[in-house]
Motif scaffolding. Structure first.
Motif, mmCIF file in Angstrom:
data_model
loop_
_atom_site.group_PDB
_atom_site.id
_atom_site.type_symbol
_atom_site.label_atom_id
_atom_site.label_comp_id
_atom_site.label_asym_id
_atom_site.label_seq_id
_atom_site.Cartn_x
_atom_site.Cartn_y
_atom_site.Cartn_z
ATOM 1 N N LEU A 1 0.830 -1.201 0.000
ATOM 2 C CA LEU A 1 0.000 0.000 0.000
ATOM 3 C C LEU A 1 0.867 1.255 0.000
ATOM 4 O O LEU A 1 1.972 1.265 0.561
ATOM 5 C CB LEU A 1 -0.914 0.004 1.217
ATOM 6 C CG LEU A 1 -1.933 -1.134 1.278
ATOM 7 C CD1 LEU A 1 -2.629 -1.143 2.637
ATOM 8 C CD2 LEU A 1 -2.946 -1.013 0.156
ATOM 9 N N THR A 2 0.367 2.315 -0.604
ATOM 10 C CA THR A 2 1.091 3.575 -0.583
ATOM 11 C C THR A 2 1.140 4.115 0.841
ATOM 12 O O THR A 2 0.263 3.852 1.666
ATOM 13 C CB THR A 2 0.434 4.612 -1.501
ATOM 14 O OG1 THR A 2 -0.926 4.813 -1.083
ATOM 15 C CG2 THR A 2 0.434 4.135 -2.944
ATOM 16 N N SER A 3 2.171 4.876 1.129
ATOM 17 C CA SER A 3 2.367 5.406 2.473
ATOM 18 C C SER A 3 1.163 6.237 2.907
ATOM 19 O O SER A 3 0.629 7.044 2.134
ATOM 20 C CB SER A 3 3.631 6.264 2.504
ATOM 21 O OG SER A 3 3.825 6.829 3.773
ATOM 22 N N GLY A 4 0.735 6.041 4.145
ATOM 23 C CA GLY A 4 -0.374 6.811 4.676
ATOM 24 C C GLY A 4 -1.749 6.244 4.405
ATOM 25 O O GLY A 4 -2.753 6.817 4.843
ATOM 26 N N THR A 5 -1.809 5.102 3.711
ATOM 27 C CA THR A 5 -3.109 4.508 3.397
ATOM 28 C C THR A 5 -3.840 4.061 4.651
ATOM 29 O O THR A 5 -5.049 4.250 4.786
ATOM 30 C CB THR A 5 -2.936 3.313 2.434
ATOM 31 O OG1 THR A 5 -2.397 3.776 1.198
ATOM 32 C CG2 THR A 5 -4.264 2.618 2.169
ATOM 33 N N VAL A 6 -3.115 3.433 5.581
ATOM 34 C CA VAL A 6 -3.731 2.885 6.793
ATOM 35 C C VAL A 6 -3.636 3.899 7.923
ATOM 36 O O VAL A 6 -2.543 4.376 8.257
ATOM 37 C CB VAL A 6 -3.050 1.565 7.214
ATOM 38 C CG1 VAL A 6 -3.702 1.006 8.469
ATOM 39 C CG2 VAL A 6 -3.122 0.544 6.086
ATOM 40 N N ARG A 7 -4.786 4.222 8.505
ATOM 41 C CA ARG A 7 -4.854 5.139 9.648
ATOM 42 C C ARG A 7 -5.145 4.306 10.896
ATOM 43 O O ARG A 7 -6.285 3.886 11.124
ATOM 44 C CB ARG A 7 -5.924 6.201 9.432
ATOM 45 C CG ARG A 7 -5.658 7.096 8.231
ATOM 46 C CD ARG A 7 -6.676 8.203 8.117
ATOM 47 N NE ARG A 7 -6.759 9.012 9.340
ATOM 48 C CZ ARG A 7 -7.395 10.182 9.414
ATOM 49 N NH1 ARG A 7 -7.999 10.689 8.337
ATOM 50 N NH2 ARG A 7 -7.444 10.844 10.549
ATOM 51 N N LEU A 8 -4.107 4.056 11.678
ATOM 52 C CA LEU A 8 -4.260 3.274 12.899
ATOM 53 C C LEU A 8 -4.864 4.124 14.010
ATOM 54 O O LEU A 8 -4.876 5.349 13.939
ATOM 55 C CB LEU A 8 -2.905 2.720 13.330
ATOM 56 C CG LEU A 8 -2.230 1.750 12.363
ATOM 57 C CD1 LEU A 8 -0.810 1.442 12.825
ATOM 58 C CD2 LEU A 8 -3.034 0.467 12.231
ATOM 59 N N ASN A 9 -5.365 3.435 15.028
ATOM 60 C CA ASN A 9 -5.913 4.131 16.194
ATOM 61 C C ASN A 9 -7.055 5.071 15.806
ATOM 62 O O ASN A 9 -7.235 6.114 16.434
ATOM 63 C CB ASN A 9 -4.816 4.928 16.895
ATOM 64 C CG ASN A 9 -4.747 4.610 18.378
ATOM 65 O OD1 ASN A 9 -5.559 3.855 18.893
ATOM 66 N ND2 ASN A 9 -3.775 5.189 19.054
ATOM 67 N N THR A 10 -7.808 4.705 14.794
ATOM 68 C CA THR A 10 -8.885 5.557 14.298
ATOM 69 C C THR A 10 -10.156 4.734 14.202
ATOM 70 O O THR A 10 -10.295 3.880 13.310
ATOM 71 C CB THR A 10 -8.544 6.150 12.917
ATOM 72 O OG1 THR A 10 -7.282 6.813 12.982
ATOM 73 C CG2 THR A 10 -9.610 7.142 12.483
ATOM 74 N N GLU A 11 -11.080 4.964 15.104
ATOM 75 C CA GLU A 11 -12.321 4.198 15.144
ATOM 76 C C GLU A 11 -13.409 4.900 14.347
ATOM 77 O O GLU A 11 -13.687 6.082 14.567
ATOM 78 C CB GLU A 11 -12.785 3.988 16.572
ATOM 79 C CG GLU A 11 -14.038 3.143 16.674
ATOM 80 C CD GLU A 11 -14.386 2.762 18.099
ATOM 81 O OE1 GLU A 11 -15.340 1.978 18.282
ATOM 82 O OE2 GLU A 11 -13.701 3.241 19.021
ATOM 83 N N VAL A 12 -14.018 4.165 13.418
ATOM 84 C CA VAL A 12 -15.147 4.693 12.663
ATOM 85 C C VAL A 12 -16.387 4.636 13.544
ATOM 86 O O VAL A 12 -16.705 3.594 14.128
ATOM 87 C CB VAL A 12 -15.356 3.895 11.363
ATOM 88 C CG1 VAL A 12 -16.679 4.255 10.693
ATOM 89 C CG2 VAL A 12 -14.193 4.142 10.408
ATOM 90 N N THR A 13 -17.096 5.752 13.647
ATOM 91 C CA THR A 13 -18.271 5.832 14.524
ATOM 92 C C THR A 13 -19.587 5.884 13.757
ATOM 93 O O THR A 13 -20.656 5.766 14.370
ATOM 94 C CB THR A 13 -18.164 7.065 15.433
ATOM 95 O OG1 THR A 13 -17.999 8.246 14.616
ATOM 96 C CG2 THR A 13 -16.972 6.938 16.371
#
Length: 380
Positions: A115-127
């Motif tokens: 994956l390209t850098s920055g694709t995955v946002r950890l510690n981020t819960e969808v509400t």
């Protein structure tokens, strides 16, 4: 550029992210955990899922990280073989294709590295997710996506948003343990052993390591204490090398989870701009080893259906996936019920019929999984 928001960075979510990026999508993956797969276990990637990984250019890398899933079979708790196959038989049956065995964390790492850098946002819960607009709300912000992918697991909030009246996942009747242990010199064959209400599986991995898993027919909600000691107690009288492998286990290596499954199929695997995949769409018991494999299939089929931005075709995704995955969920649950037998006479009859069917009609027994393993991904 079309934008996809993926909720969940498990194997299905990461595979979807890679597949969509390869088709030109801008992708954001939201993961509520602080890291990817912080605690590892093993995984069987069957031939059908490897073909899917080939379509995103990851198949050969995964093969290189893995041990071949070839010779093996089914045993009793005393070690007697009920059914056994060879590497040659598996190869002939699947046209030269093999499944592979590897650490789950290795697959996650291989996918995320694509994956390209920055694709995955950890510690981020969808509400929140809005199926009509594609609006995704998360801690600290919101974004609007052309496609939202719910890959958020068995207790999926995205699924509950799309189908609030649908029955929740139900307890299968078994609890599962998973662990990785050092295993120098262990024979290079994977097998599963069945006893009275219990199962123990051994999968040799690369690097003198074995992935072991076990199930027992117990009420949900147990746990606590030293689970490695609990496993040694449960399987102390089982055949070698099970006690020896468990002797090398430590509490921090053992994962324990009650096994739930989505017994009632969803009416669809999409609504509006949102598609569901993996456990969020069709959580199954682990008895066919197809949970992660079906998530991988889902991901590449979804990317094929939407192409470079055709989100109006999600009904085609449901048409391609719902019937197949529903059948596999039902088959896996049926095997689970058989493993739960505790009555000594019922267990003896089960084992006798299994051994007889293998001896009398081995080609038929070998071919029981042909429909599952023979799947091929859609062409570009």
């Amino acid at each position: 550029m079309a934008h996809a928001a993926i909720v969940g960075a498990g194997i299905g979510g990461l595979t979807a992210a890679v597949a969509l990026q390869r088709r030109g999508w801008q992708v954001t993956v939201f993961e509520r955990a602080a890291s990817l797969e912080p605690v590892g276990s093993g995984l069987a990637v069957a031939a059908n899922a490897l073909r899917a990984l080939d379509t995103i250019g990851a198949g050969d890398e995964i093969r290189g990280l893995s041990a071949i899933q070839g010779a093996g079979g089914l045993r009793r708790s005393d070690g007697r073989w009920l059914a056994k196959t060879s590497t040659e038989a598996v190869s002939a049956r699947n046209g030269g294709d093999f499944g592979v065995l590897l650490r789950r964390a290795d697959l996650v790492t291989a996918l995320s590295a694509r994956l390209t850098s920055g694709t995955v946002r950890l510690n981020t819960e969808v509400t929140g997710v809005d199926a009509d607009s594609g609006l995704v709300t998360f801690a600290g912000g919101r974004t609007e996506a052309d496609l939202v992918v719910g890959a958020d697991g068995i207790h999926s909030p995205v699924r509950s948003t799309l189908f609030p009246a649908h029955p929740a996942p139900s307890y299968s009747g078994v609890t599962a343990w998973r662990l990785l242990v050092p295993a120098p010199g262990i024979p290079g064959q994977a097998y599963e052993s069945w006893g009275r209400g219990k199962v123990f599986g051994v999968m040799p991995l690369a690097g003198d390591t074995a992935y072991c898993y076990a199930t027992d027919t117990v009420p949900a909600g147990g746990g606590g204490g030293d689970q490695s000691a609990e496993l040694r107690r449960l399987f102390a009288e089982w055949h070698s090398p099970i006690p020896e492998l468990l002797a090398a286990a430590t509490p921090e290596r053992v994962l324990r989870n009650d096994v739930h499954h989505l017994a009632t199929p969803l009416p669809a695997m999409h609504r509006g701009r949102v598609a569901l995949l993996g456990d969020a769409a069709h959580a199954m018991t682990p008895n066919l080893g197809q949970g992660a494999c079906q998530a991988i299939e889902d991901a590449v089929v979804l990317a094929h259906v939407v192409g470079d931005g055709e989100t109006g075709r999600l009904a085609d995704y449901t048409a391609a996936r719902l019937e197949r995955t529903s059948r596999i969920v039902a088959r896996s649950a049926a095997v689970c019920r058989v493993t739960r037998l505790r009555n000594p006479l019922a267990v003896r009859l089960r084992d006798t019929m299994t051994a007889l069917s293998w001896r009398i009609a081995p080609s038929r027994a070998n071919g029981a999984m042909d429909e599952v393993l023979g799947w091929t991904p859609p062409s570009a």
